[in-house]
Design an enzyme around this catalytic site. Structure first.
Site, PDB file in Angstrom:
ATOM      1  N   GLU A 267      34.310  33.991  46.706  1.00  9.66           N
ATOM      2  CA  GLU A 267      35.020  34.235  45.707  1.00  9.66           C
ATOM      3  C   GLU A 267      35.155  35.764  45.735  1.00  9.66           C
ATOM      4  O   GLU A 267      34.799  36.305  46.529  1.00  9.66           O
ATOM      5  CB  GLU A 267      33.909  33.949  44.411  1.00  9.66           C
ATOM      6  CG  GLU A 267      35.279  34.081  42.922  1.00  9.66           C
ATOM      7  CD  GLU A 267      34.360  35.621  42.638  1.00  9.66           C
ATOM      8  OE1 GLU A 267      35.106  36.710  42.654  1.00  9.66           O
ATOM      9  OE2 GLU A 267      33.532  35.910  42.319  1.00  9.66           O
ATOM     10  N   GLU A 398      43.371  46.841  42.669  1.00 11.38           N
ATOM     11  CA  GLU A 398      41.848  46.128  41.591  1.00 11.38           C
ATOM     12  C   GLU A 398      41.706  47.685  41.839  1.00 11.38           C
ATOM     13  O   GLU A 398      41.244  48.559  42.189  1.00 11.38           O
ATOM     14  CB  GLU A 398      41.067  45.863  42.572  1.00 11.38           C
ATOM     15  CG  GLU A 398      41.181  44.452  42.507  1.00 11.38           C
ATOM     16  CD  GLU A 398      39.635  43.431  42.245  1.00 11.38           C
ATOM     17  OE1 GLU A 398      38.746  43.221  41.399  1.00 11.38           O
ATOM     18  OE2 GLU A 398      39.128  43.491  43.353  1.00 11.38           O
TER      19      GLU A 398
END
Length: 495
Positions: A267, A398
């Site tokens: 993930e 990000e």
């Protein structure tokens, strides 16, 4: 261990933290590292050292694998109902002690207490959900198309699992892996982030109290995770790696696991688009943006990092969001009034500042915030930028902080192309009153999870995971989470 009683109080739970959380947790025992070295834990709100935990060595990692191996057969053959009852007890204990656990998270992570409370509730649910799923692991039985034999498929525990979790959700990212692994019958070694180890050790003590047998869950903290993880993956008894973290580290771990053909669940990073169409309920869209952006002060892989607003509501949305963001109270995570706590490290603040300065230099306008604080603590103010150009670094990297970059779009096709213009594909958000449009756009967005007219999509009962460079596999869901920790065994039986 040196956690302030003033912060945690003097109840029994606090006593447990002092009594238990002072060593590596291996084979049901608390121990110091083989070399006696330690890692300092810092409160991001004050920059003060609040605790020290052991710094594990490769020797300690080998001991953890050995402990997991010794416990494997016993846990594997434990009746599913018994495993279920132990997992349920973990849920109950976490729920009973939620306030103390939330305070501990706020202390070492810096997140606002209200967010920490939400995390504990979410983290505990993985035990309740998997307690229910543990007794529903079934196989398959059928006839081969040739008619010559029966096909029987059984599902077995994959084996010893190495679990690597990040600092941003120190409870939930651990239980999201541990609960399904234990439900499947696996034993595990958890390597939590060195920035937030206290929650992992507090939960290890809780698992022990709930009846998890020695060696079924082991916890190692280390300042040098690469060699330790590599050493564990090289042990042929380790058959699973589950990692949550950055895409860059995920690539390194995948390469390491490939050397030994170890099954991997990943993930990884995200850069979620948040789409607001002209026909959206504007108030609901702003409410959703506040949740999607400011959960954990933006330090979340599912955070809304690229906000695209159609021209008809562009100005109104930006003004409303800026009012809401600028009104948030900034402060220490443990302060109940805080709505935006500090970032995890000074390095994180510097990265956010760099991305904001780059966007402004390229033409973005600051509607609120935009400047890092200069005092004690790793703070960055809630920030809204408008007219963020596509070439800005934050459009492709990000942010991991409380910065909401807004860009204008005109057409559905245009915004879909821009939303998909990233290597990531974890989460996305869509706001529109037109359900047909919402479903149509959702089908074209390259993401593993999409929230339609919602600012939150995470749920233990739903599969969590991404596509493209955002990962492999799923966590949670009706069967997806447990399936990651099981192998299918096929048996052909002659009629």
């Amino acid at each position: 261990m040196n956690i302030s009683h003033q912060v945690l109080g003097d109840d029994q739970d606090t006593a447990d933290f002092h009594r238990f959380s002072h060593g590596l947790y291996i084979g049901g025992q608390w121990r110091q590292s083989a070399e006696g070295t330690e890692i300092q834990v810092v409160d991001p709100s004050t920059e003060a050292v609040i605790a020290a935990v052991p710094d594990a060595t490769i020797e300690d990692a080998a001991a953890a694998v050995e402990a997991a191996a010794k416990a494997a057969d016993g846990w594997r053959t434990t009746a599913p109902r018994k495993r279920s009852e132990i997992l349920r007890r973990c849920f109950e204990l976490m729920t009973q002690r939620s306030e103390t656990l939330a305070t501990l998270i706020s202390l070492e992570n810096g997140k606002a207490l209200r967010d920490a409370r939400g995390e504990i509730a979410y983290a505990a649910e993985f035990f309740r959900w998997n307690a229910e799923e543990a007794v529903r692991i079934t196989g398959e039985f059928g006839m081969a198309p040739s008619g010559t034999n029966r096909i029987v498929v059984d599902y077995e525990p994959i084996g010893i699992c190495v679990l690597v979790t990040p600092w941003n959700f120190p409870a939930a990212m651990a239980t999201r892996k541990i609960a399904p692994a234990l439900a499947a019958g696996c034993t595990v070694i958890l390597k939590p982030a060195s920035e937030t180890p206290l929650t992992a050790y507090a939960l290890a003590a809780l698992y022990q109290e709930a009846g998890v047998p020695p060696g079924v869950v082991n916890v190692l903290t280390t300042s040098n995770p690469g060699p330790l993880t590599a050493a564990m993956l090289a042990d042929p008894r380790v058959r699973k790696l589950s990692f949550t973290g950055s895409t860059g580290v995920g690539r390194v771990l995948l390469a390491e696991a490939a050397k030994h053909v170890v099954s991997c669940s990943m993930e990884l990073g995200g850069n979620a688009p948040f789409l607001v169409f002209d026909d959206a309920d504007l108030d609901a869209a702003v409410d959703g943006a506040m949740v999607a952006k400011m959960r954990n002060a933006g330090e979340a892989c599912t955070a809304a990092n690229r906000i695209y607003v159609q021209s008809g509501v562009y100005d109104a949305f930006g003004e409303s969001l800026a009012r809401r963001m600028s009104a948030l109270k900034i402060g220490a995570g443990t302060d109940a009034a805080t709505e935006c706590g500090p970032m995890i490290t000074r390095k994180a603040v510097d990265k956010i500042d760099r991305l904001v300065n780059d966007a402004v230099a390229r033409g973005a306008r600051v509607l609120c915030g935009g400047k890092a604080g200069s005092g004690t603590g790793y703070y960055y103010p809630p920030t809204v930028l408008c007219d963020v150009p596509a070439e800005a670094e934050m459009a492709h990297e990000e942010i991991f902080g409380p910065v909401a970059p807004i860009s204008r779009f005109e057409t559905e096709a245009d915004v879909i192309a821009r939303a998909n213009d990233t290597e990531y594909g974890l989460a996305a958000y869509i706001y529109t009153r037109d359900l047909a449009r919402g479903m149509r756009v959702a089908s074209k967005i390259e993401a593993g999870m999409i929230a339609l007219n919602r600012g939150l999509m995470s749920d233990p009962a739903a599969p969590f995971g991404g596509v493209k460079q955002s990962g492999l596999g799923r966590e949670g869901g009706q069967h997806h989470g447990i399936a990651e920790f099981m192998e299918a065994k096929y048996l052909a039986i002659s009629i």
